[in-house]
Design a protein around this motif. Structure first.
Motif, mmCIF file in Angstrom:
data_model
loop_
_atom_site.group_PDB
_atom_site.id
_atom_site.type_symbol
_atom_site.label_atom_id
_atom_site.label_comp_id
_atom_site.label_asym_id
_atom_site.label_seq_id
_atom_site.Cartn_x
_atom_site.Cartn_y
_atom_site.Cartn_z
ATOM 1 N N GLY A 1 34.196 9.336 34.113
ATOM 2 C CA GLY A 1 34.613 10.706 33.809
ATOM 3 C C GLY A 1 35.513 10.828 32.589
ATOM 4 O O GLY A 1 35.460 11.825 31.872
ATOM 5 N N ILE A 2 36.342 9.825 32.339
ATOM 6 C CA ILE A 2 37.229 9.940 31.169
ATOM 7 C C ILE A 2 36.589 9.374 29.907
ATOM 8 O O ILE A 2 37.144 9.508 28.817
ATOM 9 C CB ILE A 2 38.613 9.273 31.386
ATOM 10 N N SER A 3 35.404 8.742 30.032
ATOM 11 C CA SER A 3 34.822 8.092 28.853
ATOM 12 C C SER A 3 33.452 8.632 28.453
ATOM 13 O O SER A 3 33.039 8.473 27.302
ATOM 14 C CB SER A 3 34.715 6.583 29.100
ATOM 15 N N SER A 4 32.713 9.263 29.360
ATOM 16 C CA SER A 4 31.358 9.708 29.023
ATOM 17 C C SER A 4 31.410 10.864 28.018
ATOM 18 O O SER A 4 32.242 11.776 28.146
ATOM 19 C CB SER A 4 30.621 10.174 30.282
ATOM 20 N N HIS A 5 30.495 10.834 27.063
ATOM 21 C CA HIS A 5 30.400 11.944 26.112
ATOM 22 C C HIS A 5 30.142 13.271 26.810
ATOM 23 O O HIS A 5 30.397 14.331 26.242
ATOM 24 C CB HIS A 5 29.291 11.671 25.082
ATOM 25 N N ARG A 6 29.621 13.200 28.038
ATOM 26 C CA ARG A 6 29.418 14.441 28.802
ATOM 27 C C ARG A 6 30.727 15.232 28.898
ATOM 28 O O ARG A 6 30.712 16.456 28.872
ATOM 29 C CB ARG A 6 28.898 14.083 30.202
ATOM 30 N N TYR A 7 31.850 14.515 29.060
ATOM 31 C CA TYR A 7 33.148 15.174 29.266
ATOM 32 C C TYR A 7 34.067 15.084 28.047
ATOM 33 O O TYR A 7 34.897 15.970 27.852
ATOM 34 C CB TYR A 7 33.840 14.593 30.509
ATOM 35 N N THR A 8 33.950 14.015 27.256
ATOM 36 C CA THR A 8 34.828 13.911 26.079
ATOM 37 C C THR A 8 34.340 14.851 24.977
ATOM 38 O O THR A 8 35.115 15.217 24.099
ATOM 39 C CB THR A 8 34.883 12.468 25.537
#
Ligand code: 3E9
Ligand code: MG
Ligand code: MG
Ligand code: MG
Ligand code: MG
Length: 365
Positions: free
Chosen positions: A305-312
């Motif tokens: 969650g803190i690293s996927s481009h989905r969220y970053t």
């Protein structure tokens, strides 16, 4: 919506872990999504760079590789449904139509040979998943997987009814919906399959074990709500998120809602640790493995969650933490004021504390 919310490092007492074959698993999931044409070409182009195979490799770091791959493909399929059909599609604003489509999909999961939804790519992907699940699951685990899909589908129909009216539920309803609409319960049969065991139903369905699983759903989805707030609030479409629910119900600013939600997930994490340890001390080896993987599911969702481009979202970067912390912001062992889940705090036997001044034992919750 509000931008610039800074998400602090969250309390994570569970160590990180990843399957050694994560790169190969991630690449195969991209190929699978392309083979089955999961989502529109635009959606698929985004999904295949979200490292979803890496996420699955964190959930089952020591699991059987074929099952980690099934999990990875299943998660990209779920995003095909959650993003493609529900959040971005027309059906997501039409609960009456959505319930029919998802019921037909469920029939395909139950029996992949039914001649239904023959031209539908999501149905074809689901058929493939069902055939592969059958290879590693007992009939009971297959049935659990289908039942869990049904509870996920039911909750996204509820969500669609809010989306269709642009309403925001209260905290209790949101919590109940979120236990299922994060598609967390559908992952649980794969935890067992990944390690080749079947948890005895009397153990899996015991109140305390069910509560521990629900606590994992809560932590994973509250964390997702923190990490995905940037992505969700900046997209020009309806979204549901605990921060929005708290802002709306309790007239909080986004920053106040954030610390409130962090305190809630910290309290549930503290309870999860206590219940997990207590159950592990007396449970079967299978239950210990299951509890271990509820933990890797929680931690895997955090690391992803803190690293996927989905969220970053690198084109408009989110202020996400790059680390976690060792201490909760709230370690109270009082139940949360959310009726749907307050019973979680009653599943452990009352703790005995020695009161030296009275020279006798007293029980406390
Ligand atoms: C999650 O909620 C939606 C699920 C369908 C995603 C699939 C994920 C899993 C099966 C594992 C659980 C992991 C989570 C919840 C990250 P939402 O808020 O629509 O997800 P989003 O990525 O859009 O924030
Ligand atoms: Mg969703
Ligand atoms: Mg979403
Ligand atoms: Mg089988
Ligand atoms: Mg989200």
């Amino acid at each position: 919506m509000e931008h610039g919310l800074i998400v602090p490092p969250v309390f994570s007492p569970i160590p990180p872990a990843i399957h050694p074959r994560h790169e190969a698993i991630n690449e195969r999931t991209t190929a699978w999504a392309n083979t089955f044409s999961i989502g529109s070409p635009e959606l698929r182009e985004k999904l295949v760079v979200h490292d979803i195979g890496t996420f699955a490799a964190r959930v089952l770091p020591e699991g059987r590789e074929e099952v980690v791959s099934i999990l990875a493909d299943f998660i990209i399929w779920l995003f095909g449904v959650d993003d493609g059909l529900c959040e971005e599609g027309e059906l997501g604003k039409d609960p009456a139509e959505l319930v029919g489509e998802l019921s037909r999909m469920l029939r395909v999961a139950q029996n992949p040979d039914v001649p239904m939804l023959s031209e539908n790519p999501l149905a074809a992907g689901l058929r493939d998943l069902r055939h592969r699940v059958s290879r590693y699951a007992t009939p009971g685990q297959e049935a659990r997987w289908v039942d869990a899909l049904r509870e996920y589908f039911l909750s996204v129909v509820w969500e669609a009814s809010h989306r269709s009216r642009e309403t925001v539920p209260g905290l209790n309803d949101y919590t109940l919906m979120r236990l299922y609409d994060g598609a967390t319960s559908v992952v649980l049969p794969l935890l067992e399959m990944g390690h080749g065991y079947e948890l005895h139903p009397n153990e899996r369905d015991s109140t305390a074990v069910r509560a521990a699983a629900e606590m994992a759903y809560f932590i994973i989805t509250w964390d997702n709500d923190l990490f995905s707030y940037h992505k969700e609030s900046r997209a020009q479409q309806y979204y549901l998120n605990v921060l929005r629910v708290l802002e709306n119900e309790q007239q909080l600013t986004p920053a106040e809602a954030l610390s409130h939600a962090v305190a809630q997930r910290d309290r549930v994490m503290c309870l999860f640790l206590r219940v997990r340890d207590e159950l592990a001390a007396t449970g079967s080896p299978q239950l210990r493995q299951y509890l271990e993987n509820l933990g890797t599911f929680i931690r895997g969702a955090q690391d992803w969650g803190i690293s996927s481009h989905r969220y970053t979202t690198p084109d408009d970067p989110a202020d996400l933490p790059s680390t976690f912390c060792d201490t909760p912001t709230d370690d109270s062992d009082e139940a949360l004021d959310i009726p749907a889940v307050a019973w979680w705090w009653d599943v452990l036997p009352e703790r005995e504390t020695f009161q030296p001044s009275h020279g006798e034992f007293r029980t406390s919750a």
